[in-house]
Design an enzyme around this catalytic site. Structure first.
Site, PDB file in Angstrom:
ATOM      1  N   GLN B 237       0.832  -1.202   0.000  1.00  0.00           N
ATOM      2  CA  GLN B 237       0.000   0.000   0.000  1.00  0.00           C
ATOM      3  C   GLN B 237       0.869   1.255   0.000  1.00  0.00           C
ATOM      4  O   GLN B 237       0.401   2.339  -0.315  1.00  0.00           O
ATOM      5  CB  GLN B 237      -0.913   0.022   1.234  1.00  0.00           C
ATOM      6  CG  GLN B 237      -1.993  -1.041   1.198  1.00  0.00           C
ATOM      7  CD  GLN B 237      -2.932  -1.012   2.392  1.00  0.00           C
ATOM      8  OE1 GLN B 237      -3.192  -2.051   2.987  1.00  0.00           O
ATOM      9  NE2 GLN B 237      -3.454   0.141   2.755  1.00  0.00           N
ATOM     10  N   ARG B 384      -9.372  -0.510   7.423  1.00  0.00           N
ATOM     11  CA  ARG B 384     -10.260   0.421   6.744  1.00  0.00           C
ATOM     12  C   ARG B 384     -10.674   1.578   7.654  1.00  0.00           C
ATOM     13  O   ARG B 384     -11.852   1.868   7.839  1.00  0.00           O
ATOM     14  CB  ARG B 384     -11.489  -0.299   6.221  1.00  0.00           C
ATOM     15  CG  ARG B 384     -12.135   0.502   5.101  1.00  0.00           C
ATOM     16  CD  ARG B 384     -13.215  -0.281   4.423  1.00  0.00           C
ATOM     17  NE  ARG B 384     -13.734   0.479   3.307  1.00  0.00           N
ATOM     18  CZ  ARG B 384     -14.107  -0.063   2.158  1.00  0.00           C
ATOM     19  NH1 ARG B 384     -14.023  -1.349   1.980  1.00  0.00           N
ATOM     20  NH2 ARG B 384     -14.576   0.675   1.194  1.00  0.00           N
ATOM     21  N   CYS B 385      -9.684   2.199   8.273  1.00  0.00           N
ATOM     22  CA  CYS B 385      -9.974   3.430   9.003  1.00  0.00           C
ATOM     23  C   CYS B 385      -8.669   4.181   9.130  1.00  0.00           C
ATOM     24  O   CYS B 385      -7.611   3.650   8.883  1.00  0.00           O
ATOM     25  CB  CYS B 385     -10.562   3.147  10.380  1.00  0.00           C
ATOM     26  SG  CYS B 385      -9.370   2.656  11.616  1.00  0.00           S
ATOM     27  N   GLU B 760     -13.168   5.065   4.201  1.00  0.00           N
ATOM     28  CA  GLU B 760     -13.189   4.407   5.497  1.00  0.00           C
ATOM     29  C   GLU B 760     -14.366   4.800   6.363  1.00  0.00           C
ATOM     30  O   GLU B 760     -14.672   4.135   7.354  1.00  0.00           O
ATOM     31  CB  GLU B 760     -11.854   4.665   6.181  1.00  0.00           C
ATOM     32  CG  GLU B 760     -10.729   4.069   5.334  1.00  0.00           C
ATOM     33  CD  GLU B 760      -9.353   4.561   5.673  1.00  0.00           C
ATOM     34  OE1 GLU B 760      -9.266   5.655   6.254  1.00  0.00           O
ATOM     35  OE2 GLU B 760      -8.388   3.854   5.369  1.00  0.00           O
TER      36      GLU B 760
END
Lengths: 166, 806
Positions: B237, B384-385, B760
């Site tokens: 990522q 996902r935050c 997110e």
């Protein structure tokens, strides 16, 4: 390890090879034939990323040996496009309805949906959801995948696609 | 004007710029099976690596015998800690300032820890040989409970730093203690609690879970001995961070490392860090002189790379009797596992957790977090935050419900009373954040109206009465959540990773014929960057989005960037893209002025062209100006039309949303049906509404999985019991609810195009919304808090404890 001879049709082409009896079909497709559309997402036959169409059935290619596919007729995502090379109704539907994000589950999902529509030309939303429940997606939340399959069904049936009201 | 001339609006629509539901560029290859993922890569002479892992949660290693494995035909080498010592790579630094074993050095600290790396001609042989590596273990006492980690006699997890009283984030108060971190005003908060009318206190646990992208972590390392250069393809990522860290660890000069992240099959935080498998593959390639591939299987993925959460939060709120919040304090134990490999900005050991005052106007607050070591896998990524934001949002949103319950107020009404008002923005929170913009009351009102909230509560009341009369065995719950995120890390004054400021970048080159390429330091894992960045450029430069190639993931060609996570691509690289465009546009304006023989100031921008003010028939389109930039620039001007921007954001962005969920629970089976889920998101300026909606669907589905079933569970011996899809819950299309999405649009005042990021939000807001709905169903029976995940067993157990089974 002694190798066995296998011959099968993959996306219309006959292939022959010597494989170890323990070689999984998914590894045979990916590593030997460079058919890398089907993916590997788990070890337990849950995710369906490796789904191929084999003799008219959706098969998780991580769950059978290449030798078991001897003589079979296999179709993967690479063999899904129309004969003229254009996207087929499902491929078009997935793009039109935003039925994919990272794209990793997409080959298995489309191949599964293809068989689903062969078996049921006009599935309800519930039938689609059950029909693809062997294929996991982590990105889309499935809602747009359902729409993509409905889009393809409408196109194949020659009727206009109408999105269900929110 | 000629009637055939397209209007400005028509020309704008053709560009497919901001606000357009542009179909995705990426899909063309993905729907044909032509994506290019790491495991698709096959290089001549490539070898395969497989890891030998510990069956024990905590054990001393007495002996490792690799001779049988090495004797298997096709095995090329076996690496252990001893081999790695020769290249000084037995341990590696973590992003959080700790160190981590690459391969077990003397002992193992968690189950499935990496012990040896077998390299063979094919993956089957590597796996065969891995089974033949003989390791003699002496089991040690295990602790998997973070609340017991700092007990006087707790097992020592980290012998290497047992006697160190200072850690990367200050003093350590126990040999299993990593850091203490706090925010807010303790004295003022304690004083406010002293004189509070009403207080609540609850232990709120956010269980350990896993991002679990469908593609696991994997890489191919190829070391060229002649050039002394390493090429590393991987599921990264943050490719540039991997290159820098790789250079620091391996001592290979950074310009001789080429990191390439091809298509990535989902990330959700799992693919931010540097893992043992990568280091082993690199060393293996250096040792063998051949390319080496390493791919995780699913069990390895769930049990070793990058867990998330594991926050144990003792939460308190104080309020007046009429329902106004006056103070908040939270003491948290954070379980980081055996090594602190948390993926946070380096100065933030508990991430941005101090956003915990959420969307409410708390006059004062105090947050204290203690990080501890246990015999569990390392990690602590943001699933996902943005860094630890979902933990904060879950905690405050649960606590607000618990307080409303104690006050006898409706949870929505209680929220409305305490939401930060529009006129208070920019708003400084009690823990020091400056919220950029918001219109919370409008969003909340819209959400309540959309679901007819009042009617839902009336229905619930009637059904509760029917339940009490024994006419139904079903309970109805209504969950409300109003979340505020903090994303777009981040301003360099606040955020860095290992000293590198968390800016991001975009480099745009416009070609002579008016097409171009944009390269960025971020990396899409499904977010659709190839589609959306081009839309920003289309609007900024007046060139069709179809004319712009977007390229990420190659550290040789992309400008330096910190990668994609924490919803930072749009807030940071999106801003860089707009700013680079503006540099290009400024140059184009000078060229236009020269060509039209007017002063720069006499020109105005119109969609895709500069035209002479008051004389719109005289103009130069951007396509014409692109050609001119390579053909007839003004005397003294450099030819060409390109720009690069490194964007250091002045602040974070603060997306927000109002979610409402309705559930029906069978108290005899514990089964929960999601009747309805409505999600209103405000992510500022909307770049591509189709992609935003898709992101919200996906995030909500992940939230559903987390709230209703996901947990990485360890037994007391340190065995992980949920490490495959047999027992780690991933929702299928059947369980996944139907999502209703909605939006308001409150642009960020400090972002060049006003965008805030969205990927997110649905995870951050969704988890508390589901949990609040489940808890709300039981609240009228006196239950205040049922811990996640809300699977049928836990829900049935909650009903049992409340005496509902007779």
């Amino acid at each position: 390890m002694a190798k066995s001879h296998v011959a099968m049709k993959v996306n219309g082409k006959t292939v022959e090879a010597l494989v170890e009896p323990r070689t999984l079909l998914i590894h045979f497709l990916r590593d030997e034939l460079n058919v890398t559309g089907p993916h590997i997402g788990c070890d337990t036959s849950h995710c369906g990323a490796c789904t191929v169409d084999l003799d008219g059935k959706s098969v998780k290619s991580c769950t059978m040996f290449a030798v078991q596919a001897n003589g079979a007729d296999i179709r993967t995502i690479e063999g899904m496009a129309n004969a003229d090379g254009t996207l087929n109704a499902l491929q078009e539907g997935f793009r039109e309805m935003h039925g994919l994000q990272c794209g990793f589950c997409t080959p298995g999902m489309i191949v599964r949906a293809y068989r689903l529509l062969q078996e049921n030309r006009n599935p309800s939303e519930e039938e689609i959801r059950y029909g693809i429940s062997g294929n996991l997606c982590r990105c889309t939340g499935y809602q747009n995948i359902v729409k993509a399959i409905q889009f393809a069904a409408a196109k194949l049936n020659g009727v206009p696609f109408q999105e269900a009201a929110e | 004007m000629n009637v055939q001339t397209p209007t400005s609006a028509e020309r704008a629509a053709k560009l497919e710029g901001l606000g357009c539901k542009r179909k995705r560029v990426e899909d063309i290859r993905f729907v044909q099976g032509k994506g290019n993922y790491v495991d698709d890569l096959k290089l001549p002479g490539m070898l395969y690596g497989d890891l030998v892992r510990s069956p024990y949660g905590h054990a001393r290693i007495k002996k490792i015998d690799t001779s049988k494995a090495a004797a298997v035909p096709g095995v090329v080498a076996v690496l252990t800690a001893e081999t790695l010592k020769t290249v000084n790579l037995t341990w590696m630094p973590t992003l959080a300032g700790d160190v981590q074993m690459v391969l077990a050095d003397g002992k193992v600290l968690y189950q499935n820890q990496e012990v040896a790396f077998v390299i063979a001609e094919d993956r089957y042989t590597a796996a065969d040989a891995a089974d033949l590596v003989e390791v003699e273990y002496e089991p040690l006492p295990v602790n998997v409970d973070p609340l017991k980690a700092m007990a006087p006699n707790a097992p020592v997890i980290r012998e290497d730093i047992k006697d160190k009283t200072d850690g990367a984030h200050g003093k350590r108060k126990h040999y299993n203690h990593i850091f203490s971190w706090q925010a807010g005003d303790q004295a003022a908060t304690d004083a406010a609690f002293q004189k509070a009318d009403v207080t609540i206190k609850e232990l709120i646990v956010y269980p350990r879970c896993h991002p679990c992208p469908l593609e696991t972590c994997q890489c191919v390392a190829s070391f060229d001995k002649i050039k002394g250069e390493l090429t590393l393809w991987g599921t990264f990522q943050a490719p540039h961070v991997i290159r820098t860290v790789g250079s620091l660890i391996s001592k290979i000069p950074e310009h001789k490392i080429h990191v390439i992240a091809p298509d990535i099959g989902g990330g959700f935080g799992n693919k931010v860090g540097a893992y043992s498998g990568y280091i082993c593959a690199i060393v293996a390639s250096i040792v063998t002189g051949r390319p080496v591939k390493w791919t995780e299987d699913r069990i390895e993925n769930l049990s070793t790379t990058a867990f998330a959460r594991d926050f144990h939060m003792q939460m308190e709120i104080a309020a007046t009797r009429d329902g106004r919040v006056t103070a908040m304090r939270c003491y948290t134990i954070a379980d980081h596992g055996a090594f602190d490999a948390c993926a946070n900005a380096t100065k933030w050991p508990a991430g941005l957790f101090s956003i915990i005052t959420g969307s409410y106007d708390f006059p004062t607050a105090h947050v204290l977090v203690d990080g501890v070591y246990t015999n569990k896998a390392p990690g602590g990524v943001a699933y996902r935050c943005s860094f630890r934001v979902t933990e904060a949002a879950y905690c405050i949103e649960r606590a607000m419900d618990i307080m409303a319950q104690k006050l006898g107020m409706d949870p929505a009404e209680f929220r409305v009373k305490n939401l930060i008002r529009r006129e208070q923005f920019p708003y400084t929170s009690a823990t020091g954040w400056q919220y950029d913009s918001g219109d919370y009351h409008t969003a909340m009102a819209k959400a309540m109206e959309a679901v007819n909230y009042k009617k839902l509560r009336e229905e619930q009341k009637a059904r509760r009465e029917a339940f009490r009369r024994g006419e139904t065995r079903e309970l109805m719950g209504v969950g409300v959540a109003f979340f505020t995120e903090i994303v777009g890390a981040g301003p360099s004054r606040a955020c860095d990773i290992l000293g590198i400021a968390m800016f991001d970048s975009a480099e745009i080159r416009i070609h002579p014929t008016g097409s171009g390429i944009c390269r960025l330091g971020t990396k899409s894992q499904g977010q659709g960057h190839e589609t959306t960045y081009a839309q920003i450029i289309a609007t900024e430069l007046g060139l069709p989005a179809d004319n712009i190639t977007v390229e990420e993931g190659n550290t040789d060609t992309a400008p330096y960037g910190l990668g994609t996570y924490g919803s930072r691509s749009t807030p940071v690289s999106g801003a860089a893209t707009a700013m680079a465009c503006r540099k290009i546009k400024a140059k184009a304006q000078m060229i236009a002025a020269y060509m039209l023989e007017v002063h720069d100031d006499d020109l105005e921008w119109d969609v895709d062209r500069f035209r002479v003010k008051g004389n719109p028939e005289r103009f130069k389109t951007m396509t014409e100006l692109a050609w001119a930039a390579y053909h007839e620039v003004p005397p003294g001007m450099e030819p060409g039309l390109e720009a690069i921007n490194y964007y250091d954001p002045p602040n974070f962005t603060f997306p927000f949303g109002a979610y409402i969920c309705v559930v029906d629970i069978d108290v005899d089976t514990g089964m929960t049906k999601i009747r309805r889920f409505y999600a209103l998101d405000d992510c500022g300026t909307r770049i591509n509404p189709m992609i935003i909606e898709g992101q919200v669907h996906g995030g909500l589905t992940e939230a559903f999985g987390i709230a209703m079933g996901q947990e990485l569970h360890y037994d007391e011996d340190g065995n992980i019991t949920t490490a495959s899809f047999m027992d780690y819950f991933l929702p299928t299309a059947v369980e996944t609810p139907h999502w209703e999405t909605d939006w308001t649009e409150t642009p960020s005042p400090h972002h060049p195009i006003g965008a805030k990021g969205v990927g997110e939000s649905p995870n951050v807001g969704g988890v508390p919304c589901f949990s609040n709905a489940l808890n709300d169903a039981f609240a009228f029976l006196g239950s205040t808090h049922i811990q996640m995940p809300h699977d049928a067993w836990r829900t049935w157990t909650a009903a049992e404890k409340l005496g509902l089974h007779g």
